[in-house]
Design an enzyme around this catalytic site. Sequence first.
Site, short mmCIF file in Angstrom:
data_model
loop_
_atom_site.label_atom_id
_atom_site.label_comp_id
_atom_site.label_asym_id
_atom_site.label_seq_id
_atom_site.Cartn_x
_atom_site.Cartn_y
_atom_site.Cartn_z
N ASP A 28 2.22 -1.68 -4.52
CA ASP A 28 0.81 -1.24 -4.44
C ASP A 28 0.07 -1.86 -5.62
O ASP A 28 0.67 -2.61 -6.41
CB ASP A 28 0.73 0.30 -4.48
CG ASP A 28 -0.55 0.83 -3.82
OD1 ASP A 28 -1.65 0.50 -4.28
OD2 ASP A 28 -0.44 1.58 -2.84
N ASP A 69 -0.95 -6.95 -5.25
CA ASP A 69 -2.23 -6.99 -4.53
C ASP A 69 -2.03 -7.93 -3.34
O ASP A 69 -1.66 -9.10 -3.54
CB ASP A 69 -3.31 -7.52 -5.49
CG ASP A 69 -4.69 -7.57 -4.86
OD1 ASP A 69 -4.79 -7.60 -3.61
OD2 ASP A 69 -5.67 -7.60 -5.63
N GLY A 84 0.84 -1.22 0.00
CA GLY A 84 0.00 0.00 0.00
C GLY A 84 0.86 1.25 0.00
O GLY A 84 0.50 2.28 0.59
N LEU A 139 1.61 3.50 -2.16
CA LEU A 139 1.28 4.72 -2.90
C LEU A 139 0.18 5.52 -2.21
O LEU A 139 -0.37 6.46 -2.77
CB LEU A 139 0.87 4.38 -4.34
CG LEU A 139 1.96 3.66 -5.15
CD1 LEU A 139 1.50 3.39 -6.57
CD2 LEU A 139 3.27 4.44 -5.15
N GLY A 140 -0.16 5.15 -0.97
CA GLY A 140 -1.19 5.87 -0.22
C GLY A 140 -0.62 7.04 0.56
O GLY A 140 0.56 7.39 0.42
N LYS A 159 -9.57 -3.59 12.36
CA LYS A 159 -8.41 -3.08 13.09
C LYS A 159 -8.22 -3.83 14.42
O LYS A 159 -7.10 -4.17 14.78
CB LYS A 159 -8.53 -1.57 13.32
CG LYS A 159 -8.31 -0.75 12.08
CD LYS A 159 -6.89 -0.90 11.56
CE LYS A 159 -6.67 -0.32 10.19
NZ LYS A 159 -5.39 -0.69 9.60
N TYR A 201 -14.29 -1.08 9.36
CA TYR A 201 -12.88 -0.70 9.50
C TYR A 201 -12.38 -1.01 10.92
O TYR A 201 -11.34 -1.64 11.10
CB TYR A 201 -12.77 0.81 9.22
CG TYR A 201 -11.39 1.41 9.36
CD1 TYR A 201 -10.38 1.12 8.45
CD2 TYR A 201 -11.11 2.32 10.39
CE1 TYR A 201 -9.13 1.71 8.56
CE2 TYR A 201 -9.87 2.91 10.51
CZ TYR A 201 -8.88 2.60 9.59
OH TYR A 201 -7.64 3.19 9.70
P1 NAD Z 1 -4.47 5.10 1.86
O1 NAD Z 1 -5.88 4.77 1.59
O2 NAD Z 1 -3.99 6.47 1.58
O3 NAD Z 1 -3.51 4.09 1.11
C1 NAD Z 1 -3.76 2.72 1.10
C2 NAD Z 1 -3.07 2.13 -0.11
O4 NAD Z 1 -3.37 0.73 -0.12
C3 NAD Z 1 -3.53 2.72 -1.43
O5 NAD Z 1 -2.43 3.21 -2.17
C4 NAD Z 1 -4.21 1.55 -2.14
O6 NAD Z 1 -3.99 1.52 -3.53
C5 NAD Z 1 -3.54 0.35 -1.47
N1 NAD Z 1 -4.35 -0.87 -1.53
C6 NAD Z 1 -5.67 -1.01 -1.38
N2 NAD Z 1 -6.03 -2.30 -1.54
C7 NAD Z 1 -4.89 -3.00 -1.78
C8 NAD Z 1 -4.60 -4.34 -2.03
N3 NAD Z 1 -5.56 -5.27 -2.10
N4 NAD Z 1 -3.31 -4.70 -2.22
C9 NAD Z 1 -2.31 -3.78 -2.20
N5 NAD Z 1 -2.54 -2.46 -1.97
C10 NAD Z 1 -3.81 -2.08 -1.77
O7 NAD Z 1 -4.20 4.73 3.40
P2 NAD Z 1 -3.12 5.34 4.39
O8 NAD Z 1 -3.71 6.55 4.99
O9 NAD Z 1 -1.82 5.42 3.76
O10 NAD Z 1 -3.17 4.22 5.53
C11 NAD Z 1 -2.24 3.16 5.59
C12 NAD Z 1 -2.52 2.36 6.85
O11 NAD Z 1 -2.49 3.23 7.99
C13 NAD Z 1 -3.90 1.69 6.89
O12 NAD Z 1 -3.81 0.47 7.57
C14 NAD Z 1 -4.72 2.64 7.72
O13 NAD Z 1 -5.79 2.01 8.37
C15 NAD Z 1 -3.70 3.13 8.71
N6 NAD Z 1 -4.08 4.40 9.30
C16 NAD Z 1 -4.11 5.53 8.55
C17 NAD Z 1 -4.51 6.73 9.13
C18 NAD Z 1 -4.56 8.00 8.36
O14 NAD Z 1 -5.07 9.01 8.89
N7 NAD Z 1 -4.06 8.06 7.14
C19 NAD Z 1 -4.87 6.74 10.49
C20 NAD Z 1 -4.85 5.55 11.21
C21 NAD Z 1 -4.44 4.40 10.61
N1 SER Z 2 -7.73 8.55 9.35
C1 SER Z 2 -8.32 7.27 9.52
C2 SER Z 2 -9.74 7.26 9.11
O1 SER Z 2 -10.38 8.28 9.28
C3 SER Z 2 -8.22 6.83 10.96
O2 SER Z 2 -7.94 5.50 11.00
O3 SER Z 2 -10.24 6.27 8.65
#
Ligand code: NAD
Ligand code: SER
Length: 310
Positions: A34, A50, A8, A10-11, A144, A140
């Site tokens: 990703d 994936d 993941g 590219l997120g 988690k 979600y």
């Molecule tokens: P994001 O949605 O920005 O990025 C997630 C990435 O996962 C995307 O690039 C998507 O293409 C990729 N993805 C989706 N399905 C996939 C699959 N089947 N195989 C491979 N890649 C796949 O999310 P993020 O904000 O970067 O979050 C990353 C992690 O951190 C997650 O577990 C999220 O729950 C956790 N998190 C994020 C936040 C936040 O505020 N951003 C807060 C708490 C926890």
């Molecule tokens: N930023 C995340 C969300 O809102 C927290 O896990 O889903």
Amino acid sequence: MQKILVTGALGQIGVELIDALRKTYGKNHVIASDLRADAENAYGPYEQLDVLDTQKLTEVIKEHKITRIYHLAALLSAVGEHHPLKAWDVNMTGTLNVYEAARHHGVESVFVPSSIGAFGASTPLDQTPQDTIQRPSTMYGITKVAGELLGDYYANKFGLDCRGLRFPGLISYLAPPGGGTTDYAVEIFHYAVKGQPYTCYLRPDTSLDMMYMPDALQACIQLMEAPADQLIHRNAFNVTAMQFTPEQLTAEIQKHVPDFTINYEVDPIRQSIADSWPNSMDDSAARQEWGWSPEYDLSKMVAEMLKHLR
Ligand code: NAD
Ligand code: SER
């Protein structure tokens, strides 16, 4: 030296984490992955992967002799409520696949982020303790909590070094947030710098934990480098840096952009999710066990966000 795979990548977190990891471990020691075939913004070794494809996952781990995985692939809270079965698949089966592939193919440690979403309305919402009631109401959140438990299970049963953090809402300017409940705290800045009013989907008095991305990256690396014998919890650490409401964030932005205005059109789905999440977390276990200490508070974060987006 560690050889690291980031899923993941590219997120919102991944695009910045791969850069931070490469500065620490070297460009060729960090493999970004990703769903997308093209990956200009991976800026280094990249695999289209994936996490539901167990065969490819195994191939990538073996080919690159991976020793540590940062597993970021997931669906976030708001998207997850629109696609609950897909959220279960990606967040749950994907995480299980990563743990299984890791334990069978020589990976020593795995980082899986949890979230404030792992709590629910029956959790104490002020100064939410590290160890407390976890009965989330979103798909979600369910994934988690189960992901946290899986990390403990793989550590205790198979000796895999599984670690993780319960992140609050993350604020950053590089990649857009992926469809969470806390996204407003990023979107608002894009409107402020364009001189446009922002319509917020949460009530003005909704308090949530938040963190600026540089602190989140530091936490990801610091926790994984912490000596194991220092860690009592090891996994699912509460970490936070600031708490604010939309109206408090607006007031802070207005110190820099006096004409900025906000109005409110409450989205009942995201509001009910936010209402079930902590107003503020107690992160003393992270502070005591591995020295967590964030650098950015609300005023410093707002100044930095506006500077970078301008
Ligand atoms: P994001 O949605 O920005 O990025 C997630 C990435 O996962 C995307 O690039 C998507 O293409 C990729 N993805 C989706 N399905 C996939 C699959 N089947 N195989 C491979 N890649 C796949 O999310 P993020 O904000 O970067 O979050 C990353 C992690 O951190 C997650 O577990 C999220 O729950 C956790 N998190 C994020 C936040 C936040 O505020 N951003 C807060 C708490 C926890
Ligand atoms: N930023 C995340 C969300 O809102 C927290 O896990 O889903």
